[in-house]
Scaffold this active site. Structure first.
Site, PDB file in Angstrom:
ATOM      1  CG  ASN A   9      33.951  44.383  19.121  1.00 34.94           C
ATOM      2  OD1 ASN A   9      34.567  44.616  18.075  1.00 34.94           O
ATOM      3  ND2 ASN A   9      32.878  45.060  19.492  1.00 34.94           N
ATOM      4  CE  LYS A  11      34.136  47.914  21.441  1.00 33.68           C
ATOM      5  NZ  LYS A  11      33.537  48.766  22.460  1.00 33.68           N
ATOM      6  CG  HIS A  97      28.791  46.944  19.503  1.00 29.73           C
ATOM      7  ND1 HIS A  97      28.959  48.235  19.965  1.00 29.73           N
ATOM      8  CD2 HIS A  97      29.559  46.151  20.294  1.00 29.73           C
ATOM      9  CE1 HIS A  97      29.802  48.209  20.990  1.00 29.73           C
ATOM     10  NE2 HIS A  97      30.182  46.967  21.211  1.00 29.73           N
ATOM     11  CD  GLU A  99      31.487  50.765  20.308  1.00 31.87           C
ATOM     12  OE1 GLU A  99      32.039  50.108  19.410  1.00 31.87           O
ATOM     13  OE2 GLU A  99      31.844  50.719  21.507  1.00 31.87           O
ATOM     14  CD  GLU A 169      28.869  44.466  24.157  1.00 29.76           C
ATOM     15  OE1 GLU A 169      29.938  43.865  24.329  1.00 29.76           O
ATOM     16  OE2 GLU A 169      28.741  45.391  23.334  1.00 29.76           O
ATOM     17  N   GLY A 175      33.516  50.612  27.538  1.00 26.89           N
ATOM     18  CA  GLY A 175      34.660  51.511  27.405  1.00 26.89           C
ATOM     19  C   GLY A 175      34.763  52.536  28.520  1.00 26.89           C
ATOM     20  CB  SER A 215      34.252  48.011  31.843  1.00 23.57           C
ATOM     21  OG  SER A 215      34.184  49.248  31.161  1.00 23.57           O
TER      22      SER A 215
END
Ligand code: 13P
Length: 256
Positions: A9, A11, A97, A99, A169, A175, A215
Site C-alpha cells: 500500500n 499510500k 483502512h 487512515e 492492521e 507507521g 510496521s
C-alpha cells in the site's frame, strides 16, 4: 493451502517517475524469479493505476486500488467508481483502512457499501480492521475487531464473502515502527478466523486470507508470516523501497 498475499500500500507517495521505477523493479524481479503460492499486489495512488496495470499485464503482479466510491457513476466530483477500476483490470481494492476511517470519517456503513460496489464489479476487497492503542490497553481489541466485521462484512452471503481478503492492521502499529509481536498477530488472526468460522463455516474460514499490516518490514516479515493464521502482509512504508518489498515477498520459507 491458502495462496498467500503480499500487498504494497503505497499510500500518498511517489512521483510518476518514482512510481514507474518501483513498479518495474518489482515486475522485473518476478519475471526473473519464481515465487510460488504467493500473490504479489501493488496498490499505488489512483493516478498511477494505469501505469502499474500496463507494466504488470504479463506478470504475476496484480494491481489494487487504495480506495473506491460506493456509487457506480454520477456527480461525485473527485471520486472513482468500481466499474472504472474494473475497466482498468484492477483486481483488488483496499477498503476500511484506518487512515480513511480517521481522516475521511468513513463509517462501517459506507464501507459495507464500498464492499458491495467492488464485489458487483469483480474486484476483491482487502478489508482492513484493527484496534487503536487505547482500545488494546483497555482490553477491548477483540470486541473492536468483531464489531468491525459485524457491521461492515457480515451482511455478505457466504458466496460473496469468499472474495474478501482481511487485513488485520492494529492502528498503533501503522507507521510507528512498533509491530505487533508474532504472538499478538497470531492470536488476533486466529480469533478473526474463529469469527469467520462461526458466521460462514469452517470451509470459508479456512480459505480466507488474513493479512497482517503495521510496521511489517524486511526484518520481521519472516517471523510474522511463520504463524499458521498469518497469510501474508499489507505493507506500507517498506513497500516504497523495492529491495525491502522484494525481501518481504521472499519471506515465506517455501516461496521459492
Ligand atoms: P506501515 O507498514 O507503514 O506501518 O503501514 C501499514 C499499512 O497501513 C498498510 O496498509
Amino acid at each position: 493451502m491458502r495462496n498467500r498475499i503480499v500487498a504494497g500500500n503505497w499510500k500518498m507517495n511517489k512521483t510518476f517517475e518514482e512510481a514507474e521505477g518501483l513498479v518495474f523493479e518489482i515486475v522485473d524481479f518476478l519475471e526473473e524469479n519464481e515465487i510460488i503460492n504467493t500473490e504479489v499486489v501493488i496498490c499505488p495512488p489512483a493516478l498511477y493505476l494505469e501505469l502499474a496495470s500496463d507494466a504488470a499485464v504479463e506478470s504475476q503482479v496484480e494491481i489494487g486500488a487504495q480506495n473506491v466510491y460506493a456509487r457506480e457513476s454520477g456527480a461525485y466530483t473527485g471520486e472513482i467508481s468500481a466499474p472504472m477500476l474494473q475497466s482498468m483490470e484492477i483486481a483488488y481494492c483496499i477498503i476500511g483502512h484506518s487512515e480513511r476511517r480517521k481522516y475521511f470519517k468513513e463509517s462501517n456503513e459506507l464501507l459495507a457499501e464500498k464492499v458491495i460496489a467492488c464485489l458487483n464489479n469483480d474486484i476483491r476487497p482487502i478489508f482492513c480492521i484493527g484496534e487503536t492503542l487505547d482500545e488494546r490497553e483497555a482490553g477491548n481489541h477483540f470486541k473492536v475487531v468483531e464489531d468491525q466485521l459485524n457491521e461492515a462484512l457480515f451482511n455478505l452471503s457466504s458466496g460473496e464473502f469468499q472474495n474478501i481478503v482481511i487485513a488485520y492492521e492494529p492502528v498503533w502499529a501503522i507507521g510507528t515502527g512498533v509491530t505487533a509481536t508474532s504472538a499478538q498477530a497470531q492470536e488476533m488472526h486466529a480469533y478473526i478466523r474463529s469469527l469467520l468460522a462461526g458466521k460462514y463455516g469452517s470451509d470459508v474460514a479456512d480459505q480466507t486470507r488474513i493479512l497482517y499490516g503495521g510496521s511489517c518490514n524486511a526484518l520481521n516479515a519472516a517471523e510474522l508470516f511463520s504463524n499458521p493464521d498469518v497469510d501474508g502482509g499489507l505493507i506500507g512504508g517498506a513497500s516504497l523501497i523495492g529491495h525491502d518489498f522484494i525481501e518481504i515477498i521472499k519471506s515465506f520459507p517455501d516461496a521459492s
